[in-house]
Design an enzyme around this catalytic site. Structure first.
Site, PDB file in Angstrom:
ATOM      1  CB  ALA A 134      -0.932  -0.017   1.206  1.00 49.47           C
ATOM      2  CB  THR A 136      -1.367   4.398  -4.772  1.00 54.07           C
ATOM      3  OG1 THR A 136      -0.361   3.823  -5.615  1.00 54.07           O
ATOM      4  CG2 THR A 136      -2.120   5.466  -5.541  1.00 54.07           C
ATOM      5  CB  SER A 142       3.065   9.585 -10.395  1.00 47.36           C
ATOM      6  OG  SER A 142       2.105   9.021 -11.256  1.00 47.36           O
ATOM      7  CG  PHE A 166      -5.978   3.392  -7.089  1.00 50.63           C
ATOM      8  CD1 PHE A 166      -7.347   3.615  -7.105  1.00 50.63           C
ATOM      9  CD2 PHE A 166      -5.152   4.408  -7.543  1.00 50.63           C
ATOM     10  CE1 PHE A 166      -7.864   4.831  -7.546  1.00 50.63           C
ATOM     11  CE2 PHE A 166      -5.657   5.618  -7.990  1.00 50.63           C
ATOM     12  CZ  PHE A 166      -7.015   5.832  -7.988  1.00 50.63           C
ATOM     13  CD  GLU A 250       5.822  -2.769  -8.832  1.00 46.36           C
ATOM     14  OE1 GLU A 250       6.595  -2.213  -8.018  1.00 46.36           O
ATOM     15  OE2 GLU A 250       4.641  -2.429  -8.986  1.00 46.36           O
ATOM     16  NE  ARG A 251       8.934   1.081 -12.288  1.00 46.61           N
ATOM     17  CZ  ARG A 251       9.540   2.078 -11.647  1.00 46.61           C
ATOM     18  NH1 ARG A 251      10.829   2.298 -11.826  1.00 46.61           N
ATOM     19  NH2 ARG A 251       8.858   2.858 -10.831  1.00 46.61           N
ATOM     20  N   GLY A 347     -13.845  -9.652 -34.608  1.00 44.29           N
ATOM     21  CA  GLY A 347     -15.109  -8.979 -34.936  1.00 44.29           C
ATOM     22  C   GLY A 347     -16.039  -8.985 -33.732  1.00 44.29           C
ATOM     23  N   GLY A 348     -17.329  -9.215 -33.982  1.00 38.82           N
ATOM     24  CA  GLY A 348     -18.325  -9.190 -32.892  1.00 38.82           C
ATOM     25  C   GLY A 348     -18.000 -10.186 -31.805  1.00 38.82           C
TER      26      GLY A 348
END
Ligand SMILES: Cc1cc2nc3c(=O)[nH]c(=O)nc-3n(C[C@H](O)[C@H](O)[C@H](O)COP(=O)(O)OP(=O)(O)OC[C@H]3O[C@@H](n4cnc5c(N)ncnc54)[C@H](O)[C@@H]3O)c2cc1C
Length: 387
Positions: A134, A136, A142, A166, A250-251, A347-348
């Site tokens: 935790a 953010t 950022s 988040f 992490e990235r 498509g659909g």
């Protein structure tokens, strides 16, 4: 897109050991996940027993030290294998939530005491407890150095006040690695505390999202929440460094996720194009569609080459920070492009709930935002490159 060719592994980075481990993870995904994912997406969370089963399959502990109950491996490619195999289920929320300890536990492993590893990491790797990270806050994600949640010292406790938002696995987490302000403004005043579920003064509420439905995401509230000082990870005011130590990993794992889901979309689109007839001919015979598929594969393969190279460099303890930032952006941009084209080719049928490409398409943006948004990655890369 096979990893292997008739002459052996397609990549020099992957050995027989990686492939054996892949088979083990694949069996776990086929047996315990593939048939349940729709139900978990609808429920908005993963069942707790999945964590225990994942621990038994070696999925949770891989890459962590044996002293914490983990499975030590020589390189980061085992992590990429886990990502690729979990992604086959077609849900980014599964990866985010089942593996949220992948961002929550490393600071404890890196700078925690043996007792803290025993209390806060071992039960997570065993699948008995769930961990979340935790950082953010409602005021911004950022700008990590400017978090506002405070922790004031009162004897052998910190009293925490503020809010986080988040947070992945935030509703179910038993152990939350929380960034708090214990000192002056800026990155030198940040500490990390493990806050346990049930601590008085800690409450949470669930957030609804565009994608990652089976990953429970929460806002956390701390109101005069008393946390023992022994739950502080590392030295006071040294929390920012502990968070940063895991950024490259992490990235790289987020880039691996983006690559794995792009590959899944490509495979779905290719299979559909072979099957689908339009104007009396298979779709795959149309030059426009063939070129789309080649463009998709071109991007996917370029990402994988750079992903493997940087994974190898980080495994060798190098710190290619700018390159990792650029890789994350390349991979997430590729996912956005490829998922969009895959939906278009279906498509659909690609727009309907139940299609893997429909879900992945809804999940693309989160990877361009989380773990350092695209703009932040470019700023950091520019600084690292000396601009
Ligand atoms: C589903 C989901 C799960 C998440 N899980 C976690 C979690 O487990 N733990 C956790 O701590 N966080 C988590 N996050 C938060 C995530 O890390 C942040 O959303 C991210 O860091 C961006 O922060 P922000 O949303 O506050 O955007 P902001 O920081 O407000 O930025 C908004 C936009 O402006 C851009 N921007 C910001 N500053 C600049 C600048 N100086 N120049 C140019 N552009 C700029 C950003 O790139 C972004 O596009 C999660 C987010 C989501 C959506």
């Amino acid at each position: 897109m096979n990893q292997r060719t008739a002459s052996g592994p397609a990549s020099p980075f992957y050995t027989e050991d990686h492939e054996n481990f892949r088979a083990q993870v694949r069996r776990f995904v086929d047996r315990e996940i593939a048939h349940h994912i729709e139900q978990w997406e609808a429920a908005g969370e993963l069942p707790r027993e999945l964590h225990r089963k994942a621990a038994e399959a070696g999925v949770l502990g891989v890459g962590f030290p044996e002293t914490c109950g983990g499975i030590e491996v020589p390189d980061g490619f085992y992590g990429i294998v886990v990502t690729e195999e979990l992604a086959r289920a077609g849900s980014g929320g599964l990866l985010a939530s089942l593996m949220s300890h992948g961002i929550a536990s490393p600071p404890i492993v890196n700078v925690g005491t043996p007792e803290q590893k025993e209390r806060f990491v071992a039960p997570v790797l065993a699948g008995d407890k769930i961990a979340a990270l935790a950082i953010t806050e409602p005021s911004g994600g950022s700008d990590v150095a400017n978090i506002r949640t405070t922790a004031r010292r009162e004897g052998d406790h910190y009293v925490v006040n503020g809010s986080k938002t988040f947070i992945t696995s935030g509703m179910r987490a038993d152990l939350l690695t929380v960034a708090v302000r214990t000192g002056d403004a800026g990155l030198g005043g940040v500490s990390l505390l493990v806050i346990e579920a049930g601590t008085p003064g800690f409450t949470r509420s669930k957030l609804e999202k565009m994608g990652w439905w089976c990953s429970d995401t929460a806002t956390l509230y701390f109101d005069e929440c008393r946390v023992p000082v022994v739950n502080r990870i590392g030295a006071e005011n040294a929390g920012f460094m502990a968070i940063m130590l895991n950024f490259n990993n992490e990235r790289i794992m987020l880039a691996a996720q983006a690559w794995a889901f792009a590959k899944l979309c490509y495979e779905e689109a290719l299979a559909y194009a072979r099957e689908r007839q339009t104007f009396g001919k298979p779709l795959i015979t149309r030059q426009v569609i063939r070129h789309k598929l080649v463009d998709m594969k071109t991007q996917i393969d370029a990402v994988k080459a750079q992903l493997d190279l940087l994974c190898w460099r980080v495994s060798k303890r190098q710190m290619p920070v700018a390159e990792v930032c650029m890789l994350k952006n390349l991979a997430t941009r590729t996912l956005e492009d490829v998922a969009g084209e895959a939906v278009q080719i279906l498509g659909g049928a690609g727009y309907l709930r139940g299609a893997k490409v429909e879900r992945v398409f809804r999940e693309t943006k989160v990877l361009s935002i989380g773990g350092g948004a695209t703009e932040i990655m470019k700023d950091l890369a520019a600084r690292q490159l000396g601009y």
